[in-house]
Design an enzyme around this catalytic site. Structure first.
Site, short mmCIF file in Angstrom:
data_model
loop_
_atom_site.label_atom_id
_atom_site.label_comp_id
_atom_site.label_asym_id
_atom_site.label_seq_id
_atom_site.Cartn_x
_atom_site.Cartn_y
_atom_site.Cartn_z
N ASP A 169 24.47 -159.20 -27.83
CA ASP A 169 25.30 -158.69 -26.73
C ASP A 169 26.30 -157.66 -27.25
O ASP A 169 27.07 -157.94 -28.18
CB ASP A 169 26.07 -159.84 -26.07
CG ASP A 169 25.15 -160.85 -25.44
OD1 ASP A 169 24.36 -160.47 -24.57
OD2 ASP A 169 25.22 -162.04 -25.83
N ASP A 200 23.40 -158.46 -34.26
CA ASP A 200 24.02 -159.14 -33.12
C ASP A 200 23.25 -158.70 -31.87
O ASP A 200 22.48 -157.73 -31.91
CB ASP A 200 25.49 -158.73 -33.04
CG ASP A 200 26.17 -159.23 -31.79
OD1 ASP A 200 26.12 -160.45 -31.55
OD2 ASP A 200 26.73 -158.40 -31.05
N ASP A 231 28.87 -155.14 -33.22
CA ASP A 231 29.74 -154.26 -32.45
C ASP A 231 31.18 -154.71 -32.36
O ASP A 231 32.01 -153.99 -31.79
CB ASP A 231 29.21 -154.15 -31.01
CG ASP A 231 29.41 -155.46 -30.24
OD1 ASP A 231 30.19 -155.47 -29.28
OD2 ASP A 231 28.80 -156.47 -30.62
#
Length: 218
Positions: free
Chosen positions: A10, A8, A167
């Site tokens: 951001d 991922d 995240d």
């Protein structure tokens, strides 16, 4: 057999929340709406621009206006490609990416950020050379947590042994639906406790990631 680590973007490799916050508030000011705090816009991140703008409008009691939503999505995307000046790379990321490449792993990005802004921020931060494949939120008709973008990244790399690194709740669900091991970076944008998210391993600094990869993709 090709081994790959797919990331991922951001909240995982980069802290882009300050740029996203500033871009959202420019939009709010332009349309006569009250600004947001950084925690508010950070909570909206993760499911792509249409969802983000929908959250902004809902918070300002304007979510029933489909025309305004479409207009703000278009305006936000138009300015998103240059929203890079406040974004920072998380500590240890560059060294970890270099280590993983030396270990023979192919690397890719699978993000809900639109493709052009994703490529722009990777280039701005000097990370673009690490990634053979970048799948953005507009690369397919589907976005995470649907597993299709993650599968597309793996196919593009020609990889069957894959670890996904993210995240958030969206990333954890994506990995689970794709039936792939998931390494959770704990310093990103998740809202739930670490133990509430399904994950194979969790780490709080990128110094730990090459060792995790070596264990999970021997």
């Amino acid at each position: 057999m090709t081994r790959a680590v797919i990331f991922d973007l951001d909240g995982t490799l980069i802290d882009s929340a300050p740029d996203i916050h500033a871009a959202a508030n420019r939009l709010m000011e332009r349309h006569g709406m009250a600004p947001f705090t950084p925690p508010e816009t950070r909570d909206f991140v993760g499911k792509g621009v249409p969802h983000f703008i929908g959250c902004c409008l809902k918070a300002r009691d304007r979510d029933g206006d489909a025309g305004l939503h479409a207009q703000l999505v278009a305006e936000f995307v138009a300015g998103y490609e240059t929203a890079v000046t406040l974004t920072q790379v998380y500590p240890g990321v560059a060294a970890a990416l270099a280590d993983l490449s030396r270990m023979g792993h192919r690397l890719a990005i699978c993000t809900n950020k639109p493709l052009a802004p994703a490529r722009a921020v990777l280039a701005h931060l000097g990370l673009d050379a690490h990634f053979a494949v970048v799948i953005g939120g507009d690369s397919l008709d589907l976005r995470k947590p649907d597993p299709a973008p993650l599968h597309a990244a793996a196919r593009a790399l020609g990889a069957r042994d894959v670890l996904f690194v993210g995240d958030s709740e969206v990333d954890a669900e994506t990995a689970a639906r794709a039936r792939l091991p998931f390494a959770l970076y704990t310093q990103g944008y998740r809202k739930a406790p670490v133990e509430a998210l399904p994950h194979t391993r969790a780490f709080d600094h990128f110094d730990a990631l090459p060792g995790i990869v070596a264990d999970l993709l021997p």
